[in-house]
Design a protein around this motif. Structure first.
Motif, mmCIF file in Angstrom:
data_model
loop_
_atom_site.group_PDB
_atom_site.id
_atom_site.type_symbol
_atom_site.label_atom_id
_atom_site.label_comp_id
_atom_site.label_asym_id
_atom_site.label_seq_id
_atom_site.Cartn_x
_atom_site.Cartn_y
_atom_site.Cartn_z
ATOM 1 N N VAL A 67 81.738 47.639 32.875
ATOM 2 C CA VAL A 67 81.140 48.179 31.818
ATOM 3 C C VAL A 67 79.977 49.173 32.050
ATOM 4 O O VAL A 67 79.143 48.841 32.943
ATOM 5 N N ILE A 68 80.126 50.291 31.611
ATOM 6 C CA ILE A 68 78.892 51.294 31.611
ATOM 7 C C ILE A 68 78.477 51.846 30.360
ATOM 8 O O ILE A 68 79.130 51.788 29.392
ATOM 9 N N ALA A 69 77.185 51.679 30.322
ATOM 10 C CA ALA A 69 76.375 52.127 29.330
ATOM 11 C C ALA A 69 76.215 53.778 29.209
ATOM 12 O O ALA A 69 75.807 54.245 30.348
ATOM 13 N N GLN A 76 74.690 54.308 32.830
ATOM 14 C CA GLN A 76 74.086 53.261 33.564
ATOM 15 C C GLN A 76 75.101 52.093 33.673
ATOM 16 O O GLN A 76 75.938 51.861 32.583
ATOM 17 N N TRP A 77 75.191 51.500 34.670
ATOM 18 C CA TRP A 77 76.050 50.250 34.928
ATOM 19 C C TRP A 77 75.580 49.152 34.211
ATOM 20 O O TRP A 77 74.490 48.682 34.381
ATOM 21 N N LEU A 78 76.464 48.392 33.501
ATOM 22 C CA LEU A 78 76.352 47.064 32.914
ATOM 23 C C LEU A 78 76.726 46.060 33.797
ATOM 24 O O LEU A 78 76.370 45.050 33.939
ATOM 25 N N TYR A 79 77.969 46.197 34.066
ATOM 26 C CA TYR A 79 78.624 45.442 34.872
ATOM 27 C C TYR A 79 79.447 45.993 35.845
ATOM 28 O O TYR A 79 80.458 46.795 35.232
ATOM 29 N N PRO A 80 79.831 45.798 37.055
ATOM 30 C CA PRO A 80 79.051 45.061 37.818
ATOM 31 C C PRO A 80 77.897 45.700 38.266
ATOM 32 O O PRO A 80 77.756 47.008 38.014
ATOM 33 N N THR A 81 76.747 44.942 38.462
ATOM 34 C CA THR A 81 75.410 45.647 38.719
ATOM 35 C C THR A 81 75.332 46.238 39.904
ATOM 36 O O THR A 81 75.820 45.553 40.857
ATOM 37 N N PRO A 82 75.126 47.431 39.788
ATOM 38 C CA PRO A 82 75.105 48.104 41.373
ATOM 39 C C PRO A 82 74.091 47.690 42.205
ATOM 40 O O PRO A 82 73.080 47.021 41.760
#
Ligand code: ZN
Ligand code: ZN
Lengths: 384, 658
Positions: A67-69, A76-82
């Motif tokens: 998931v990317i915002a 911004q990455w939402l999942y996975p967290t970088p």
């Protein structure tokens, strides 16, 4: 042959559907969500999205999600967290989320917020809660780090950047899934070639798709990066699905059309979950046996490179294929590649509808004979 | 006449291209009245211009002297283009007429010594050859192709689909448009087809191994030879020996007898490369030529003058491995003729045929024999370092620096909607909203998705019925609205058969059935659609041509489009009557059913598909296209009328002033 060297070689073919990666680009443009807050608040949309993600994860053991915002000033990455450049504090609250680091995100302004980690709910399937926790805490970090000046400077969202992130993630995951060339896996002999007496499972390539949940308009000024992403997705056969909750449609409709994705503009955004489940849940493999909803008329117009305006008739550089909205370029040079570009010949003549009176007027020799090949293209009007 | 400001010898002046009488280029200084430079077009031997990227736009005309003109107006680059284009055409015309009479002037066009300015680059070589290549290109010229009725007829004959379209359009054309005008319009949009057809037709068959083609036949016990004059000529050309035998024998033997004897002789077997056996006919007259070489002294030099070492089999003699005590190598030895005569014959034939064909892999005007290129070809390149990249680098500029890429908050299309909230309010709204879910999460240890999404299937319907201001997220009504929207979209895609595979499998009958139309009607609708699109093409090409002589045509095409609308209407009408006939039939069936069983079936005539509605829905875009064409036409006509009116009134004023 097996009898001769005494080894047993066999290729196991898996009958289960191939793992599917769903990359979701969530448009988090605060302007648009604030505008939508009366009909579909962001929190409800997120909750519906989480259910959808769980459904996706549940429909295949090896299914993955990203998931990317696409925020107003950054993606911004939402999942996975970088894990990379983000510094994290050593904290006492245990590693509740497996290998996903999500505690403490340093902010550009120096302050650091530590989100209170949610207690593990024993009644929730762990992969679900992992994704849920990561998305929620990353999103709230993203929102709390958004400043008023960020919002004042732009009305739209960085969809181009988010799309590139999604594509790179898909490319990486595809490689991780099948380090050998995906083409070679079609041929069981190639798997035999480097194996010694090990029964090996034929590698099944990852099927990926992108879902963009979009609420912003004004995407035409990112025409070039988005178009590039579309072409990349087209090459890699990654369908781009669009769920357009608000905003104008020009660019994203083309994205879904070019990549064979689904385009939906809900008439009732409140029924979001139903839209997600019914139109977007089947992966590329399942779609082969389904009739997917169609978008109907697609607006194929392009945006000019000079003003990012959506144009009906444009002028195209023959060298680099840049599109311009008017033929009068400074110095007759292409703005992108600097090639000499005489667009005068491509201009359509003004229609002469009144027959010329017979006058003794000599025609000026060769005034407009520079390139006779510039035939004006007639255009059919667009769908409204 | 073209006249542009240009500097010559650093003086300002006007450069003029004089078209009247003998075409010439003149330059007159600003201060003077008579031209200082006057060059006649046929005297020009070379024309050069600065490249488009150079700072100054200038041209150099080489006649007896060099003249360099620098364009001095603000529109220098355009002027340069205009002058060079015009000059180029004139020069070519002059060359063409000249080369017909006297031999072309020797190529005086090579840029010798680099000239005085480095920026000067060759614009175009106007060699004597240019005239011939030009005339070749001319056969593919648009205007010529459009006039070539024979070519058009032949193209129509070769393509049934095109023929059908042509005939259909011809039938539907309005009477006001003459056949000639129609043909110009029809082919005007298809010049590329004509051009490729012309190129296709221009290609002829090459020579072939004629001896293997001519076969004597036994008809009624006698031998019959069917040979054309061309074939005999070809035999002579390919086999000089046959020509010699013919010359030495034919007056004595009759022509026909000679050929029939020849085709049963040992000689032809030898020439064909077949093995001669003892059972073959003996022919004392012809057999004495058996030992003669087919390629006599006057045969063209066909073999390569020098064989590159790398493919020279005879060269193996040089590295005599046998001398080192090895067994003679038996693979790479030159063979004797008798072993496999057929291979040798075929090779020789191929060589002869290829000798007449211009090589496609070499430059046509390259020096004969082995040149640098061939030598390089034969090198073992994979053992060498890779060549330098000679691609032209495109310098892509960063677009965002050219123009402001960002959009302001106030210029956006959603500006009005977003303006209701200040950024601060936006943030607080969002944060407040997210706060709810976050706090719920930290309390309960994770979000209770079931409650958050709001789907309560046991929520009673009277609950829904209550008038509410805000529809709850996930309420049943919203979900069923979503379902129906998606189902509608799925049906739409199914109807359009977007899947290409399915489209090809399904015939037009199946398509028609989906719309509730008969196939006949569907086909005629498709035809009308095709011709209407055709006329729209004509309309736009004539409308945008800007040619006042064709102004009348535009008006007539508008009439044609009107007629297209009538045709569509006629189809819609017959579709409607078809539909009512269908409804009548169903009603009758229902009546009969009711009589027979005493039960009445429910019947809803609105559920019967097809009719005018289906037709109009399908041709919606087409109608829109026609409407937009008409609108634009009427608008510009209006403007043009107003302009002419203004013009005439002004002229009359001028007249009255005098
Ligand atoms: Zn522009
Ligand atoms: Zn360019």
């Amino acid at each position: 042959m097996n009898a001769i060297d005494g080894t047993v070689r066999q290729v196991k073919t898996d009958d289960t559907p191939p793992p599917s990666l769903l990359a979701i680009v969530l448009d988090t443009n605060p302007h648009a969500w604030a505008h939508l807050s009366s009909t579909l608040p962001l929190s409800s949309a997120i909750a519906n999205l989480l259910v959808f993600i769980n459904a996706h994860l549940a429909s295949g053991n090896a299914n993955e999600v990203a998931v990317i915002a696409s925020h107003s000033r950054r993606a911004q990455w939402l999942y996975p967290t970088p894990k990379g450049p983000i510094s994290h504090h050593p904290s006492s609250n245990g590693d509740a989320n497996g290998d996903i680091e999500m505690n403490g995100v340093s902010h550009p302004n120096g302050s650091t917020t530590t989100t209170t980690p949610a207690k593990e709910n024993a009644n929730k399937y762990r992969p679900f809660s992992t994704v849920e926790n990561a998305i929620l805490s990353n999103l709230s970090n993203l929102l709390s780090s958004t400043t008023e000046s960020d919002l004042a400077s732009t009305p739209t969202t960085l969809i181009g950047g988010a799309l590139s992130l999604a594509l790179t993630h898909i490319a990486k995951s595809t490689l991780l899934h099948s380090p050998v060339d995906p083409l070679a896996s079609d041929n069981p002999l190639s798997a035999l070639a480097d194996s010694e007496s090990v029964a090996r499972t034929q590698r099944i390539p990852l099927t990926s798709r992108i879902l963009i949940i979009s609420v912003s308009g004004d995407l035409a000024n990112q025409y070039i990066p988005v178009m590039n992403s579309i072409f990349a997705a087209q090459r890699k056969r990654i369908p781009i699905d669009i769920l357009k909750l608000a905003g104008d449609t020009v660019l994203l409709q083309q994205a879904s059309d070019a990549t064979g994705g689904v385009y939906m503009k809900p008439e009732r955004p409140e029924g979001l979950l139903q839209y997600l489940m019914m139109a977007f849940l089947p992966d590329a493999v399942a779609r082969r046996s389904l009739v997917m909803p169609s978008a109907g008329g697609v607006d194929f117009r392009a945006a000019c490179f000079c003003h990012r305006k959506v144009v009906d008739i444009g002028y195209v550089c023959s060298v680099c294929l840049s599109i311009f909205c008017e033929p009068n370029l400074p110095g007759n040079l292409c703005l992108t590649c600097g090639s000499y570009l005489s667009l005068r010949a491509a201009q359509t003549a003004t229609p002469a509808l009144v027959a010329r009176k017979k006058k003794k007027r000599k025609r000026v020799a060769g005034t407009d004979s520079a390139t006779p090949s510039g035939t004006p293209a007639a255009t059919t009007p667009m769908h409204p | 006449m073209v006249s542009v400001p240009a500097k010559f010898n650093k003086q300002d002046g006007m450069l003029k291209l004089v078209a009247e009488g003998a075409r010439s280029v003149t330059w007159t200084p600003v201060s003077g009245s008579s031209p200082q430079v006057n060059v006649r077009i046929p005297e020009i031997t070379n024309l050069q211009q600065t490249p488009a990227t150079a700072a100054k736009a200038s041209i150099r005309i080489t006649a007896k002297d060099n003249y360099t003109f620098t364009f001095s107006s603000g529109n220098a680059r355009e002027d340069q283009q205009l002058v060079t284009n015009t000059l180029r055409q004139w020069i070519e015309a002059a060359k063409a007429s000249q080369s017909a009479g006297s031999p072309a002037t020797p190529a005086a066009n090579l840029d010798k010594g680099g000239g005085q300015s480095g920026a000067m680059a060759m614009a175009r070589a106007i060699a004597g050859a240019a005239a011939t290549t030009r005339s070749e290109e001319d056969t593919y010229d648009d205007a010529k192709l459009l006039k070539d009725v024979e070519l058009q007829r032949s193209l129509l004959n070769s393509s049934p689909a095109l023929r059908q379209r042509f005939d259909q359009a011809l039938r539907d054309k309005p009477d006001t448009i003459t056949i000639a005008q129609f043909a110009t319009q029809f082919w005007g949009t298809r010049v590329h087809l004509l051009r490729s057809h012309a190129a296709e037709k221009a290609q002829g068959l090459g020579t072939y191994n004629v001896l293997s083609v001519v076969k004597p036949q036994h008809v009624d016990g006698s031998i019959k030879l069917n040979m054309t004059k061309e074939q005999i000529q070809l035999i002579f050309a390919q086999h000089p020996l046959v020509k010699r035998v013919y010359n030495e024998n034919v007056p004595q033997i009759k022509e026909g007898e000679f050929w029939s004897r020849f085709f049963y002789s040992r000689l032809i077997k030898k020439l064909r490369g077949e093995k001669i056996t003892d059972t073959d006919n003996l022919d004392p007259k012809l057999d004495k030529y058996l030992d003669f070489d087919d390629d006599d002294g006057q045969a063209r030099q066909l073999t390569m003058p020098t064989v590159p070492r790398i493919i020279d089999i005879a060269g193996n003699e040089q590295n005599h491995s046998q001398k080192q005590g090895n067994r003679p190598d038996w693979t790479m030895q030159p063979n004797s003729y008798d072993k496999v005569p057929i291979l040798r014959t075929l090779n020789r034939m191929s060589e002869k045929m290829m000798a007449d064909v211009p090589p496609s892999d070499a430059h046509q005007h390259a020096p004969a024999g082995m040149d640098e290129e061939t030598y390089k070809e034969l090198q073992l390149r994979d053992l060498q370092r890779s060549e330098e990249d000679n691609r032209v680098v495109l310098k892509i500029k960063d677009q965002s620096q050219l123009f402001a890429a960002g959009q302001g908050l106030h210029t956006s299309s959603s500006a009005a909607a977003y303006a209701k909230r200040t950024p601060a309010e936006v943030l607080s709204t969002i944060n407040h909203d997210m706060g709810k879910i976050m706090s719920a999460r930290s309390k309960a240890g994770g979000v209770n998705l079931e409650t958050v999404i709001g789907v309560e299937d046991d929520s009673s319907s009277e609950d829904e019925a209550k008038p509410r201001k805000v529809v709850r997220i996930g309420a049943r009504s919203t979900r069923s609205a979503a379902t129906s929207q998606i189902i509608k979209a799925i049906k739409q895609r199914h109807l359009h058969n977007d899947d290409h595979l399915a489209f090809h499998a399904a015939g037009s009958g199946e398509q028609a059935a989906k719309y509730g139309l008969s196939q006949e009607l569907f086909d005629s609708l498709a035809m009308t659609h095709n011709t209407t699109v055709e006329f729209l093409h004509y309309f736009w090409s004539v409308y945008l041509s800007g040619d006042p002589d064709r102004a009348g045509e535009v008006g007539r095409l508008i009439e044609t489009l009107d007629k297209s609308l009538d045709r569509i209407k006629a189809i819609a009408d017959s579709a409607e009557s078809e539909r009512s006939a269908k409804i009548d039939l169903l009603m009758k069936e229902n009546e009969a059913y009711a009589k027979r069983t005493g039960k009445r079936r429910r019947f809803d005539p609105t559920k019967v598909e097809g009719g005018a509605q289906a037709v109009n829905k399908m041709v919606g875009p087409l109608k829109r296209a026609i409407r937009s064409a008409k609108d634009q036409f009427e608008k510009s006509l209006h403007e043009a009328m107003a302009q002419t009116a203004a013009l005439t009134s002004r002229t009359s004023e001028v007249v009255s002033n005098h």
